[in-house]
Scaffold this motif. Sequence first.
Motif, mmCIF file in Angstrom:
data_model
loop_
_atom_site.group_PDB
_atom_site.id
_atom_site.type_symbol
_atom_site.label_atom_id
_atom_site.label_comp_id
_atom_site.label_asym_id
_atom_site.label_seq_id
_atom_site.Cartn_x
_atom_site.Cartn_y
_atom_site.Cartn_z
ATOM 1 N N UNK A 135 43.535 -12.758 62.956
ATOM 2 C CA UNK A 135 44.230 -13.433 64.054
ATOM 3 C C UNK A 135 44.259 -14.942 63.867
ATOM 4 N N UNK A 136 43.125 -15.512 63.470
ATOM 5 C CA UNK A 136 43.083 -16.969 63.362
ATOM 6 C C UNK A 136 43.997 -17.486 62.257
ATOM 7 N N UNK A 137 44.384 -16.603 61.342
ATOM 8 C CA UNK A 137 45.309 -17.022 60.288
ATOM 9 C C UNK A 137 46.607 -17.566 60.870
ATOM 10 N N UNK A 138 46.865 -17.220 62.126
ATOM 11 C CA UNK A 138 48.123 -17.638 62.747
ATOM 12 C C UNK A 138 48.074 -19.068 63.245
ATOM 13 N N UNK A 139 46.870 -19.584 63.432
ATOM 14 C CA UNK A 139 46.737 -20.875 64.103
ATOM 15 C C UNK A 139 47.497 -21.993 63.408
ATOM 16 N N UNK A 140 48.266 -22.691 64.189
ATOM 17 C CA UNK A 140 49.028 -23.801 63.647
ATOM 18 C C UNK A 140 50.344 -23.390 63.009
ATOM 19 N N UNK A 145 53.023 -17.879 68.436
ATOM 20 C CA UNK A 145 53.465 -17.405 69.747
ATOM 21 C C UNK A 145 54.193 -16.076 69.695
ATOM 22 N N UNK A 146 54.169 -15.451 68.542
ATOM 23 C CA UNK A 146 54.972 -14.246 68.374
ATOM 24 C C UNK A 146 54.108 -13.001 68.237
ATOM 25 N N UNK A 147 52.941 -13.062 68.832
ATOM 26 C CA UNK A 147 52.030 -11.920 68.837
ATOM 27 C C UNK A 147 51.622 -11.654 70.285
#
Lengths: 343, 343
Positions: A135-140, A145-147
Amino acid sequence: MNTPKARIQDVAKVAGVSTATVSRTLSNPSVVSETTRTAVLEAVKATGYRVNRAARNLRTQKTGAILVLIPNLSNPFFSQIISGVEQIFRRAGYSLLVADTDNINDPDFRLVDVFEDGQADGIILLDGYVPMSAITSLQGTEAENLVVYACEWAETEGIPSIRSDNPAGARMAAQHFASLGHKKVGHICGPKENVLTPMRRDAFVTEARKLGMEVRDEWIFPGDFRLVTGAQAADMFLALEERPTAVFSASDLMAVGFMKRLLSEGVRIPDDVSIIGFDDVGIAAYFHPSLTTIRQDRPQIGRVAATTLLSRLRDPSNVDPYFRHTVPVELITRESTAKPSDG
Amino acid sequence: MNTPKARIQDVAKVAGVSTATVSRTLSNPSVVSETTRTAVLEAVKATGYRVNRAARNLRTQKTGAILVLIPNLSNPFFSQIISGVEQIFRRAGYSLLVADTDNINDPDFRLVDVFEDGQADGIILLDGYVPMSAITSLQGTEAENLVVYACEWAETEGIPSIRSDNPAGARMAAQHFASLGHKKVGHICGPKENVLTPMRRDAFVTEARKLGMEVRDEWIFPGDFRLVTGAQAADMFLALEERPTAVFSASDLMAVGFMKRLLSEGVRIPDDVSIIGFDDVGIAAYFHPSLTTIRQDRPQIGRVAATTLLSRLRDPSNVDPYFRHTVPVELITRESTAKPSDG
DNA sequence: CTGAAAGCGCTTACAG
DNA sequence: CTGAAAGCGCTTACAG
């Protein structure tokens, strides 16, 4: 029979226009003139043209697909949520990819890769146990915002989550017992580490006491949502000096395990003890006696999750990172609840 | 944080080779030299490169996806088949698209369009009610061999189909009754128009008689797989002058409906009558008494269907148009069967 | 074993 | 309102 597929060029030739115009007619019809539009549409029909997804995807950098991550496809609980998700996205022209996280063995799995690979434009997460690193791979990233979470219990900062109104359901159970005239009530809890467990337990106990019913500590049984712990709760129940006349179980499966054991021991349901479950899974209606329960509207959970994601897909700028949504639950009255026999 | 995605060109630059070589290293490593391979792989890691699916798909005219058409996502029967399908295709590097045919409202829907649109490379059909026009659209196209049935009962000329060994299951039921000492047995049938109905009924009746048990016509009850017709069969059963001591139901759900009604009327199970179901759905194990049944291995049905499709995807030339595959079933003995009380 | 180049089939700024 | 042209990011015959 096996005519080669028509491409946009073929349509353009037949209609006597450029490929750009064909493309516009198909994706943005209002910008072309009536005459042109008619000609193009006719040519489309004549050639049997259908847009090539891969080409469009490559060009637009979109996939037209949503990925649903589910812990276990065999679990009807989740497949009913997917059903609602599918309905919304089909209508919106998206296709649905499903992946069973049980089958994903890659420890380095990252949600952001789904976007980077061009697999999907958005993700619906039904699995609360996806590793934080995924999940944190998405940060930045723009994909942040697409999950959307719709897994019933997990919540992660920054990811919108949808779930049933658990406290309301627990209160309904207490109210139903009270309205039948019960004075002494118990509860079978969910798993210790689960956020839903205190939600359901505390709301039930508080409401029960508020309504003048007694809830002793020894009437609060541990559990983990599964059938077997319901049976264990039944053993504890049978060993009690003084028993409650009604028990609210945090899951249908535990309620069934509880009832099975009691029935084997000759306890009558609902005559000796009333039971309410939580979920309304298929078995609730089919068990003998059929189970009064708090129904979670799983397709609706899926629909809300899909709608939330869809609005973000359409307007990525307008996003509330703290979005939480609660879906109403409903008391389904069946055979497992009645007035207490001494009441 | 938000570094732009690496393309194959970036990798090529870092590794000091052409994009062609990067591509080969990734998709066909054996053709490049060891040194080059190492350099490319390092560059891939350094840049975080991941192949862009849309670009690859456009170039190769493949999608890397399989479409599963399911009549109702909420039905656990089908989602367990999907689970097996997913397992095989994930391992093979395909992704899985699911579509709920309940949600498809287009009467002109044609399977061939799935291929022409570039949506999927193959189709697994779990819905036996797909209109013939959707299927015949495939005739004469290359896609003809890329559709597999795994929907339990439908069969269409030219489409391979996978299903459980229904006659064997019915015989197991008869044998189990005989081994317990039953002499008089009955059956609750599936829906009239369904091909499985005579399969299960005839195999059961034939085997039962062969084993010396009596099967009267009035002990063969009509049904349609659903719970309610099981209850109706129970009414007919209760009205009989002489009753069988054991009943084989063509579905678990009917068995449950049958048992519920009998239990309400004070009939004891298995003391007064033994019951065997078919399917082994979740409720079979949870009902009280738990249900002896013929288990269909649904994940296995999915796995076989997926494997069949996969081999056709890999070698489209080597195809048996009359392919049929039968998955073994298993007798699961539980509480609902016992010796007859007068036996 | 490797590279230059074409091309898969679209969409979209740009210019008119 | 419309067209010419570029380009999305790959793969693969072809040539060497």
